[in-house]
Design a protein around this motif. Structure first.
Motif: not given
Lengths: 174, 251
Positions: A125-134
Motif C-alpha cells: 500500500h502507499s504506507n508501505g504495508v504489504n498486501f500481496a506477493g511473497p
C-alpha cells in the motif's frame, strides 16, 4: 637416554620438530588470516548515509487522503537514495523502497496508489504495508529528524522494521 | 629433393624434441606417444571398445569439457574489449554486439556455450547416476564431479553480472540478498554472528551494495579464480577415471 633435558621429557629432536612445524602452521595461519582480512576493505566509497529532503512545509498535505490515510508519496529521492517520503495527516516518514522479500526496488504506481516489485510481484500500500506477493513484512522506514537549519534529514543507517514504526525517530510530527 | 628436405627436417633436434615418437604402429610406440605427451597423458593409453558405445556414456562429460574449452577460448577474446567498470561494462557489451567485427557471434557463443555447459553437465551427472558409475571404486570421482558442477554454477553466476544490465543487476541483488539471509554468516540470517559490514554478502560484493567493487570481484572470480579451480579439479577428475579402471561401461 644420553640426551640432556631440563626437567622435561621433550627431546632435542622433538623440540626442533615442534619449533619447525609450529612456525610453519603459525605462518600458514597468518597467511590465511591476512588473506581473509584482505577481502574486507577499510574504506568504502559508498554514498553518505544521510541526505536532506527539504523543509517540512514543502510537504503540506494535499486535499484528501487515500484509504490508508496517506496524502502524498514523494518519490523525488527514490533513484538516488531508494527512499520515498510519505505524508500522512500529522506525520511524515521515509519509506525504504527496497522489497522486504529479496531486495529489489518496487515501483510506485501513483494511479493505483501501490508499490509493486518487478522481481517477484510483491505489492505494498502507499504506507508501505504489504498486501500481496511473497514479501514477509511492510517496507522498512529510515530514521527521520529535523536538522539545525530546519530541514528534514533522512538517516539511512537507522532502519526501522514494522514493529518499531511508532518509535521516536521513525516518523516526524508535523 | 623433397624427401631429402623432409628427412633433414624430421631428423633435426628441434623436431625430435617436439615429436618424440614416430608413427610406428606398435603397442609400445602408441604407449610412448601418450606417455610423453603432456596433453594426452591424462588420457588412457588404450581405450576400451565399450567407451565408444555412445548410448552408454552419451559423451556428456567430453562435451562438457569441450564447452569449457570453448568458454575459455571465447572468454579471452571478450576480455580484449570488456572493462569491468560500471561506467563501461554495459557499453562494452553493446560495443561488442554492434560494432566489433564478429563481436556478436563471439559473445553469443560464450553465452550459449555457458547455458549448454550447465545442461550437459547435469546430463552427465544423470548418466553417471543411472549407470551406477558413482559406486566404488569411483566414489571419490563422484565427489570431484560434484565440486566441478558447483564450480560451473559459480562460473555462470559470476558471468551473469558482467553485462551490467537490469537483468544481471537485479539477479545479483536477489542472489546476494539470499546470501545475507544465510545462517550464522549472513547479517539477516538466523543465528547471525555478523553485521552487514562483515558478512558473506559483504565479502562477495566487496561493499554493502552492488557497485564498482562487486563488478570487479565477480570479474576476477569469473576470469581467473574459478576457471583455475575448475582446471585443477578437471585434471584430477580425468586422472581418476584412469586410476579407477578406465571409463565405466556396460557390465
Amino acid at each position: 637416554m644420553t640426551e640432556h633435558s631440563l626437567n622435561s621429557n621433550v627431546t632435542r629432536r622433538g623440540f626442533l620438530r615442534i619449533i619447525g612445524w609450529g612456525s610453519f602452521f603459525v605462518t600458514l595461519g597468518i597467511l590465511i588470516g591476512g588473506t581473509m582480512r584482505f577481502l574486507f576493505p577499510r574504506v568504502l566509497f559508498e554514498r553518505p548515509s544521510t541526505f536532506k529532503a527539504g523543509f517540512p512545509h514543502e510537504f503540506d498535505r494535499k486535499d484528501r487522503a487515500d484509504e490508508n490515510g496517506v496524502f502524498e508519496v514523494y518519490e523525488k529521492w527514490k533513484d538516488e537514495h531508494s527512499a520515498c517520503l510519505v505524508r500522512e495527516k500529522n506525520r511524515i516518514y521515509a519509506v525504504h523502497v527496497k522489497c522486504t522479500h529479496l531486495g529489489c526496488t518496487p515501483n510506485w504506481f501513483a494511479d493505483d496508489r501501490i508499490f509493486k516489485c518487478p522481481c517477484h510481484g510483491s505489492q505494498f500500500h502507499s504506507n508501505g504495508v504489504n498486501f500481496a506477493g511473497p514479501a514477509p513484512r511492510p517496507l522498512d522506514r529510515f530514521g527521520i529528524s529535523i536538522a539545525d537549519d530546519g530541514m528534514i534529514v533522512v538517516d539511512k543507517s537507522r532502519v526501522y522494521t514494522s514493529k518499531d514504526f511508532d518509535k521516536r525517530g521513525a516518523y516526524l510530527n508535523v | 629433393m623433397i624427401e631429402k628436405f623432409w628427412n633433414k627436417l624430421t631428423g633435426s633436434q628441434l623436431c625430435k624434441s617436439i615429436f618424440r615418437h614416430g608413427y610406428e604402429d606398435t603397442t609400445r610406440n602408441r604407449a610412448l606417444q601418450v606417455r610423453s605427451n603432456v596433453f594426452l597423458h591424462l588420457h588412457p593409453v588404450s581405450v576400451p571398445e565399450h567407451a565408444f558405445k555412445i548410448r552408454f556414456t552419451w559423451c556428456m562429460g567430453g562435451i562438457t569439457f569441450f564447452l569449457f574449452l570453448v568458454e575459455a577460448f571465447t572468454g579471452v577474446f571478450l576480455m580484449f574489449y570488456y572493462h569491468p567498470i560500471p561506467e563501461f561494462a554495459y557499453h562494452d557489451m553493446k560495443y561488442l554486439e554492434f560494432d566489433i567485427p564478429f563481436g556478436i557471434i563471439l559473445r553469443n557463443i560464450h553465452r550459449w556455450a555457458a547455458h549448454l555447459m550447465v545442461f550437459t553437465i547435469i546430463l552427465h551427472m544423470l548418466r553417471v547416476f543411472l549407470t551406477g558409475s558413482y559406486k566404488p571404486p569411483r566414489e571419490f570421482n563422484w565427489v570431484v564431479g560434484v565440486v566441478l558442477i558447483v564450480l560451473t554454477f559459480l562460473l555462470s553466476f559470476t558471468g551473469y553480472l558482467l553485462p551490467w544490465d537490469q537483468l544481471s543487476y537485479w539477479a545479483i541483488t536477489v542472489a546476494t540478498n539470499m546470501m545475507g539471509a544465510a545462517p550464522f554468516i549472513g547479517h539477516e540470517g538466523p543465528f547471525s554472528v555478523v553485521n552487514k559490514y562483515n558478512d558473506i554478502r559483504f565479502v562477495v560484493l566487496g561493499s554493502t551494495e552492488i557497485g564498482t567493487n562487486a563488478l570487479l570481484r565477480f570479474y576476477v572470480m569469473h576470469i581467473i579464480v574459478l576457471p583455475a579451480a575448475a582446471i585443477i579439479f578437471m585434471a584430477v577428475h580425468f586422472w581418476r577415471i584412469r586410476k579407477d579402471g578406465g571409463i565405466s561401461g556396460p557390465l
